[in-house]
Design an enzyme around this catalytic site. Structure first.
Site, PDB file in Angstrom:
ATOM      1  N   ALA A 235     -46.390  11.283   7.325  1.00 22.64           N
ATOM      2  CA  ALA A 235     -46.058  10.220   8.271  1.00 22.64           C
ATOM      3  C   ALA A 235     -44.850  10.668   9.078  1.00 22.64           C
ATOM      4  CB  ALA A 235     -45.752   8.913   7.536  1.00 22.64           C
TER       5      ALA A 235
ATOM      6  N   LYS B 274     -27.367   2.851  28.930  1.00 18.87           N
ATOM      7  CA  LYS B 274     -27.487   1.521  29.536  1.00 18.87           C
ATOM      8  C   LYS B 274     -28.833   1.484  30.259  1.00 18.87           C
ATOM      9  CE  LYS B 274     -23.984  -0.395  31.701  1.00 18.87           C
ATOM     10  NZ  LYS B 274     -22.989  -0.585  32.796  1.00 18.87           N
TER      11      LYS B 274
ATOM     12  N   ASP C 114     -41.111  10.904  10.482  1.00 21.18           N
ATOM     13  CA  ASP C 114     -39.788  10.617   9.943  1.00 21.18           C
ATOM     14  C   ASP C 114     -39.112   9.568  10.812  1.00 21.18           C
ATOM     15  OD1 ASP C 114     -40.393  12.672   8.228  1.00 21.18           O
ATOM     16  OD2 ASP C 114     -39.128  14.147   9.237  1.00 21.18           O
TER      17      ASP C 114
ATOM     18  N   ASP D 293     -26.860   5.386  33.043  1.00 23.14           N
ATOM     19  CA  ASP D 293     -26.897   4.055  33.633  1.00 23.14           C
ATOM     20  C   ASP D 293     -28.204   3.909  34.416  1.00 23.14           C
ATOM     21  OD1 ASP D 293     -26.460   1.580  34.722  1.00 23.14           O
ATOM     22  OD2 ASP D 293     -24.484   2.038  35.551  1.00 23.14           O
TER      23      ASP D 293
ATOM     24  N   GLU E 223     -37.753  15.249  13.552  1.00 21.01           N
ATOM     25  CA  GLU E 223     -38.525  15.478  12.344  1.00 21.01           C
ATOM     26  C   GLU E 223     -37.876  16.579  11.514  1.00 21.01           C
ATOM     27  OE1 GLU E 223     -42.076  14.549  11.215  1.00 21.01           O
ATOM     28  OE2 GLU E 223     -41.218  12.748  12.115  1.00 21.01           O
TER      29      GLU E 223
ATOM     30  N   ASP F  30     -17.381   5.574  32.239  1.00 20.63           N
ATOM     31  CA  ASP F  30     -18.227   4.390  32.125  1.00 20.63           C
ATOM     32  C   ASP F  30     -19.311   4.645  31.074  1.00 20.63           C
ATOM     33  OD1 ASP F  30     -18.776   1.732  32.811  1.00 20.63           O
ATOM     34  OD2 ASP F  30     -20.252   2.303  34.308  1.00 20.63           O
ATOM     35  N   ASP F  31     -20.538   4.887  31.456  1.00 17.70           N
ATOM     36  CA  ASP F  31     -21.620   5.048  30.504  1.00 17.70           C
ATOM     37  C   ASP F  31     -22.129   6.492  30.478  1.00 17.70           C
ATOM     38  OD1 ASP F  31     -21.725   2.183  30.006  1.00 17.70           O
ATOM     39  OD2 ASP F  31     -22.627   2.035  32.004  1.00 17.70           O
TER      40      ASP F  31
END
Length: 526
Positions: free
Chosen positions: A418, A260, A420, A223, A425, A219-220
């Site tokens: 600044a 998700k 990235d 979740d 970084e 699935d994910d």
């Protein structure tokens, strides 16, 4: 190229030292034994019945074949955590591969069911449970350097149940550190629910994942379905979830999202930072997915590629707080760019979208050439000796990357003028930069002891003669000691670092041999 460090982002977990009783488990143990090192027990359920707050349980190496859930309902305290550790230098495997519960019992057939509080569990391989590898319903627990794989539902699931009442004080402040979850698959639900990690179904406040990886689950990767309290995902990777071709299934309902971040319209403002999602599902997937959550998800400095939609935040739901996406990288449309819906970012009107690669004002187009490595094999490589993610250049920017210094300050540590764009970084002190790691000519060891006070030994081995420098830095990048500098022949060398009057805290030591460098972290406690 950047030349100065303003701050180095680190995560350290300090756990209570174990001064209580110690009990031992072994694959050859018996639950009639007292749990000593010479007469160990077999099941975790038996071992925990012997333990009290502040005690330590050691799993000896080998395979434990269990046919019942190992329940942890006893609790430690804030001052006296219960420790469940792999024995130093050994690798315990907990397997439920032979357990075949009846269909009516399968949904509760978890490997470990943790309902207690104040546990620290470290170094266990947990697999083949009919349901979750671990279901966590307690609070103030640390799960560290554990693997969850080939389980019949989500590898590690944190939470209660759908529509559970929770004022935030239940299932709260759990910390999942440097864990892996992969190849979890659930044929009982037509391959729909087995995620790598889940923090879903009404968990409480303060739950966090750091340094975790999740891949090739049906699935994910993660979740966060039905969650109303903020969950933090930091420095995590997920890839290749929801792909039916991995198992050869013809009927398959896995979603295949990377992260998700909601579900069922339940509003929870989550924080995702420095994370990577790539190459999820073969048909339709999102690397980072709102999933009907309208409560202001924040996504900072993440990287996504190869998903159908890299950032999907366009679900038509009531928005109580707008989503915020800054400093993110998206590139490389799904491998079939003509597929309907393939894009880098789909966002609701009003979403705060700034300094991302898809924002025209940013003026940055990123490609694979901006990175040292995007290979799945590097993402899946063995972890570092301290359990952290592999430091082999995966998802790290080259010194020539167009993403350097193109972000905005969102409160995360950064180097140079600044921030990235993306998950990492560019750092001149990185263990692997643009150098070819195949030419690495040394092994840098972890200092010992660590933590230390007031001194510690740092050693390394050279495979051939090199010009070597070994230096120590504080977290601001200021050099505090030079331990070695000059030509060294092949061999093993050891140097002692005496902290003297330096303050407690994290320090970094860096070895350079030729044109290749590596760094490691150490902790001074006074």
């Amino acid at each position: 190229m950047k030349h100065a460090i303003t701050f180095l982002s680190v995560v350290i977990i300090l756990t209570n030292l174990a001064f209580g009783a110690t009990y031992y488990l072994s694959p050859s143990g018996a639950d009639t034994n007292p749990g000593t090192i010479s007469s160990p027990v077999f099941t975790l359920t038996k071992a925990i019945s012997l333990a009290s707050a502040g005690d330590t349980l050691y799993f000896r190496g080998g395979t434990y074949v269990y046919t019942a859930t190992q329940a942890l309902s006893k609790s430690g305290t804030a001052a006296d955590t219960i420790h469940i550790f792999a024995y130093p230098g050994e690798y315990p495997i907990l397997s439920w591969a032979t357990w075949a519960p009846s269909s009516g019992d399968r949904g509760a057939a978890r490997g470990i069911y943790l309902t207690g509080n104040y546990y620290h569990i470290r170094g266990l391989d947990i697999g083949y449970a009919p349901d979750n590898g671990m279901k966590l319903e307690g609070s103030h627990n640390v799960i560290e350097n554990c693997s969850f794989h080939h389980n019949g539902d989500t590898g590690l699931q944190v939470g209660l149940k759908s529509n559970a009442a929770n004022d935030g004080t239940l299932v709260c402040y759990n910390y999942i550190l440097n864990c892996d979850a992969y190849l979890n698959v659930d044929p009982g639900t037509n391959y729909e629910n087995a995620d790598g990690f889940a923090c879903k179904l009404y968990p409480g406040a303060g739950n966090k994942f750091y340094g975790c990886r999740s891949w090739e689950n049906c699935d994910d990767g993660w979740d966060l379905y039905e969650t109303e309290y903020l969950i933090e995902l930091d420095n995590c990777w997920t890839w290749h979830n929801g792909d039916p071709t991995l198992w050869g299934f013809t009927s398959f309902n896995g979603d295949g999202n990377g992260f998700k971040l909601g579900g069922a319209g339940v509003a929870g403002g989550h924080l995702v930072k420095n994370c990577v999602a790539f190459n999820n599902k073969e048909t339709y997937s999102r690397g980072f997915h709102q999933n009907n959550n309208g409560s202001g998800i924040t996504v900072y400095n993440c990287t996504a590629w190869g998903n159908t939609v890299n950032y999907g935040f366009n679900d038509a739901v009531t928005v109580t707080k707008v989503h915020t996406l800054k400093n993110n990288i998206a590139f490389d449309y799904y491998k079939n760019p003509n597929q309907s819906g393939a894009t880098n970012a789909k966002l609701l009107a009003g979403t705060i979208s700034e300094f991302n690669t898809w924002d025209a004002a940013t003026g940055v187009t990123v490609t694979a050439d901006d990175f040292i490595s995007l290979a799945e094999s590097d993402a899946m490589a063995p972890r570092e000796a301290d359990g952290s993610l592999p430091n082999n250049g995966f998802a790290k920017l080259k010194s020539t990357s167009k993403a350097i210094d193109k972000g905005t300050n969102v409160g995360l540590p950064f180097l140079g003028a600044a921030p990235d764009l993306g998950a990492y970084e560019y750092n001149p002190l990185n263990a692997v930069r643009d150098a070819d790691v195949s030419h690495k000519s040394f092994v840098l060891n972890q200092n010992f002891p660590n933590p230390f006070n007031p001194s510690t030994a740092i050693s390394f081995t050279l495979s051939h003669a090199s010009f070597v420098t070994l230096k120590v830095y504080n977290v601001l990048g200021k050099e505090v000691a030079t331990l070695a500098q000059g030509n060294k022949q092949a061999g093993t060398y050891q140097f002692r670092f005496n902290a003297g009057a330096l303050p407690s805290g994290l320090y970094i030591y860096k070895l350079t041999a030729g044109n290749v460098s590596e760094t490691k972290k150490m902790l001074l406690l006074k």
